[in-house]
Design an enzyme around this catalytic site. Sequence first.
Site, short mmCIF file in Angstrom:
data_model
loop_
_atom_site.label_atom_id
_atom_site.label_comp_id
_atom_site.label_asym_id
_atom_site.label_seq_id
_atom_site.Cartn_x
_atom_site.Cartn_y
_atom_site.Cartn_z
N TYR A 145 0.73 -1.26 0.08
CA TYR A 145 -0.06 0.01 0.02
C TYR A 145 0.87 1.13 0.07
O TYR A 145 1.67 1.47 0.88
CB TYR A 145 -0.83 0.14 1.25
CG TYR A 145 -1.80 1.19 1.73
CD1 TYR A 145 -2.55 1.87 0.48
CD2 TYR A 145 -1.64 1.77 2.86
CE1 TYR A 145 -2.93 3.10 0.86
CE2 TYR A 145 -2.23 2.95 3.19
CZ TYR A 145 -3.11 3.62 2.28
OH TYR A 145 -3.50 4.70 2.47
N ASP A 230 -1.06 -6.23 9.59
CA ASP A 230 -2.17 -5.39 9.22
C ASP A 230 -3.38 -6.07 8.57
O ASP A 230 -3.18 -6.96 7.56
CB ASP A 230 -1.48 -4.43 7.95
CG ASP A 230 -2.68 -3.62 7.37
OD1 ASP A 230 -3.86 -3.91 7.49
OD2 ASP A 230 -2.40 -2.33 6.88
N ILE A 232 -6.66 -5.33 8.17
CA ILE A 232 -8.04 -4.36 7.95
C ILE A 232 -8.93 -5.02 7.02
O ILE A 232 -9.99 -4.50 6.92
CB ILE A 232 -7.55 -3.02 7.73
CG1 ILE A 232 -7.06 -2.78 6.31
CG2 ILE A 232 -6.68 -2.57 8.82
CD1 ILE A 232 -6.81 -1.44 5.88
N LYS A 268 -12.73 -0.98 6.00
CA LYS A 268 -12.99 -1.97 4.85
C LYS A 268 -14.02 -2.85 5.34
O LYS A 268 -14.86 -3.04 4.40
CB LYS A 268 -11.57 -2.54 4.58
CG LYS A 268 -10.50 -1.35 4.45
CD LYS A 268 -10.66 -0.61 3.45
CE LYS A 268 -9.30 0.63 3.49
NZ LYS A 268 -9.69 1.66 2.26
#
Length: 475
Positions: A145, A230, A232, A268
Amino acid sequence: MVAISKIATGNGHGENSPYFDGWKAYETNPFHPTERPDGVIQMGLAENQLCFNLIKKWVLQHPEASLCSAEGVNKFKETALFQDYHGMPEFRQAVAKFMGKVRGDRVNFDPDRIVMSGGATGAHEMVAFCLADPGEAFLVPTPYYPGFDRDLRWRTGVELVPVVCESSNNFKITRNALETAYKKAKEANLRVKGLLITNPSNPLGTILDRETLKSIVKFINEKNIHLIGDEIYAATVFMEPEFVSISEIIDEVECNRDLIHIVYSLSKDMGFPGFRVGIVYSYNDAVVSCARKMSSFGLVSSQTQHLIASMLSDDDFIDNFIVESKEQLFKRHKYFTWSLSQVGIGSLKSNAGLFIWMDLRKLLKEKTLEAEMDLWRVIINEVKLNVSPGSSFHCNEPGWFRVCFANMDDHTMEVALLRIRTFIFRQNEAMVPRKLCTRSSLKLSFSRRRDDFMSPSIMSPHSPLPQSPLVRART
């Protein structure tokens, strides 16, 4: 002119990237079906808008969850006044329960380890501050990202070292790649403090299998470095195999739990990026204590905590939402990738996320990053689609693009797909002369193909709509 800080005037935010340039192109000329039909369609924003009807229905049925209503006004004063930065107990309990539910209730989370932050952006920066000093480094597998360059580096002074993953093995994280990146960091006199993994992956839309996760835990244990997971996109896994959290792995293998930390949010999985609900969950007591102090700089508003706690505590609603969200993501992903395949566009096989990793390598004039940027400019300026080039995700192989598919309604998606179809048709015409086809006939042909795809005979021999294997297994 009065001088301001180096941080304020530097390029650390990372805005000088085609990832953010695409957003600017959209903002200056956004698509609207009637007012601006030739505008840029936003396909660079990973938002989940496919189940807002369920959220809206719940809010209308539970006006007491909002403090700005007749039903909720009695709690307005106590919530509007000062709240401890630990977060409301009911909020932390509800989030911990939801995190477990998203992971199939195979693991439990302790509400006392929930630390809130202003979205995943704030959570990542908080973790970076807690774990590393300026000039120290985190390893990050590519592609990753673009916002990580801002979130982890801009104000902390931390460095990011790419772990190069390649398409030849579907961008999987290997022990060899980890060792190579670790060695390069050491050669550059960088002290490696941790490894950051995104699972499910943004931008790949893939998940890490159990054996890979075990290998990663073994690696960080041997090196005595931290692991930040991570997660998410945990609830966006819409097709088998199921998501495996790092929290499950540490129950299966021997490791130092003080090295394990999870970043989560509701942006998300629930589609609430505007609520700025970010979470740091650490198995390290010192990190929890430090992060909680730092959370004072990015608290979640009390009103949001109250609403979220009420919604996440409604088990029937949440159970239905998780299943329906997976189903809608599965249908959209299936149709979108099928539509691209009809014009010869492939993508990395994926089963999670709000995007696909689209393969346009065959459209490059040459296999260089410059050629990728040339193609991207055509897509932005002429096709009028904001898709993100792989180079902005630190992918070292030109020709890959991230395309988001869950942030638009069906009509906008159809317009976007028609633009792609027309663009590919013209590209083919430029290479090999063929019988010309009018724009109207392209649209008619595309509509017919969509009708064919959505027919029961194409989608499934037994059901009127395609259904996710994960959903089928639970219903």
